[in-house]
Design a protein around this motif. Structure first.
Motif, short mmCIF file in Angstrom:
data_model
loop_
_atom_site.label_atom_id
_atom_site.label_comp_id
_atom_site.label_asym_id
_atom_site.label_seq_id
_atom_site.Cartn_x
_atom_site.Cartn_y
_atom_site.Cartn_z
N UNK A 248 0.92 -5.68 27.97
CA UNK A 248 0.85 -7.31 27.84
C UNK A 248 0.15 -7.48 26.35
N UNK A 249 0.29 -8.72 25.78
CA UNK A 249 0.00 -9.00 24.59
C UNK A 249 -1.69 -8.77 24.41
N UNK A 250 -2.49 -8.88 25.36
CA UNK A 250 -4.06 -8.53 25.04
C UNK A 250 -4.28 -7.08 24.48
N UNK A 251 -3.32 -6.26 24.76
CA UNK A 251 -3.56 -4.55 24.73
C UNK A 251 -2.51 -4.02 23.65
N UNK A 252 -1.68 -4.95 23.04
CA UNK A 252 -0.64 -4.14 21.87
C UNK A 252 -1.28 -3.74 20.76
#
Length: 237
Positions: A126-130
């Motif tokens: 997910x975006x927060x952990x890219x």
């Protein structure tokens, strides 16, 4: 007149069959039974039939005791292994922040199973952990390779890209590669790499069922890093 057929010599098998078919033979010839002398392989001397029977029974008992001890040892080893797996799983369940899960997976495996080298990569997060370290440095070839593994690979260092993720890949003599999947038959969304300088630690002849369970549990936990609605919803088997 037809010539008489030549007599066939009596063989040991004939004698054995004769005695088997006549269980009362030694009852009718008890004096002969008492006089039978056999050579003991243990004492190196002639012993009576009764003494030889006792030796045989003792040897069988010893073999049974050895087998029982081995079964008990295997049972104890399996119990200890399940306890370690339980502690590792509980550690993953206690993690609150999703981005702390990769470190929990790695540190738990190193601590509970004494694996010297462990690395984990996850993609499609997910975006927060890219931009997290665990989501970086994975080529398309490595992703395809992980998806091509129907089960964990266990054996000698195959020299693939994933081994290069380890801190000291040149020291790796044996490795276990665990693909992480949302469910069976789906592409892998991650790869867990276990390495050891001991060539005997991860042998190709060893079973992979336990490693598969570790991969399934890790996949379920790490599913929290995937986009909503796209996480792992259960074990792959």
């Amino acid at each position: 007149m037809n010539p008489t057929a030549p007599l066939q010599p009596i063989t040991e098998d004939d004698i054995v069959q004769f005695l088997v078919n006549r269980p009362d033979f030694f009852e009718r010839h008890a004096d002969m039974l008492a006089s039978v002398q056999l050579t003991s392989p243990h004492a190196g001397r002639a012993v009576s039939l009764l003494e030889r029977q006792v030796e045989i029974l003792r040897e069988r008992l010893r073999q049974l005791e050895l087998r029982t001890a081995e079964m008990i040892r295997h049972g104890q080893d399996n119990t200890a292994l399940l306890q370690r797996l339980h502690r590792w799983t509980c550690g993953l369940l206690a993690v609150d922040a999703p981005d702390a899960l990769p470190a929990a997976v790695i540190e738990g495996l190193q601590r509970e199973f004494d694996v010297p080298m462990v690395v984990l990569k996850v993609w499609g997060v997910d975006v927060p952990w890219t931009n997290a370290p665990f989501a970086q440095g994975v080529s398309d070839d490595a992703r395809s390779f992980a998806s091509s593994l129907p089960q964990p690979y266990c054996g000698a260092n195959p020299g693939v890209e994933a081994v290069q993720w380890l801190p000291n890949p040149a020291a790796v003599a044996s490795v276990a590669l665990l693909p992480l999947r949302r469910a069976a038959q789906q592409p892998a969304f991650g790869l867990l790499v276990l390495g050891s300088p001991d060539a005997r630690r991860f042998q190709a002849s060893a079973g992979t069922d336990f490693l598969a369970r570790i991969g399934e549990l890790a996949a379920v936990a790490l599913g929290r890093l995937l986009p909503p609605g796209d996480g792992a919803d259960g074990c792959s088997r």
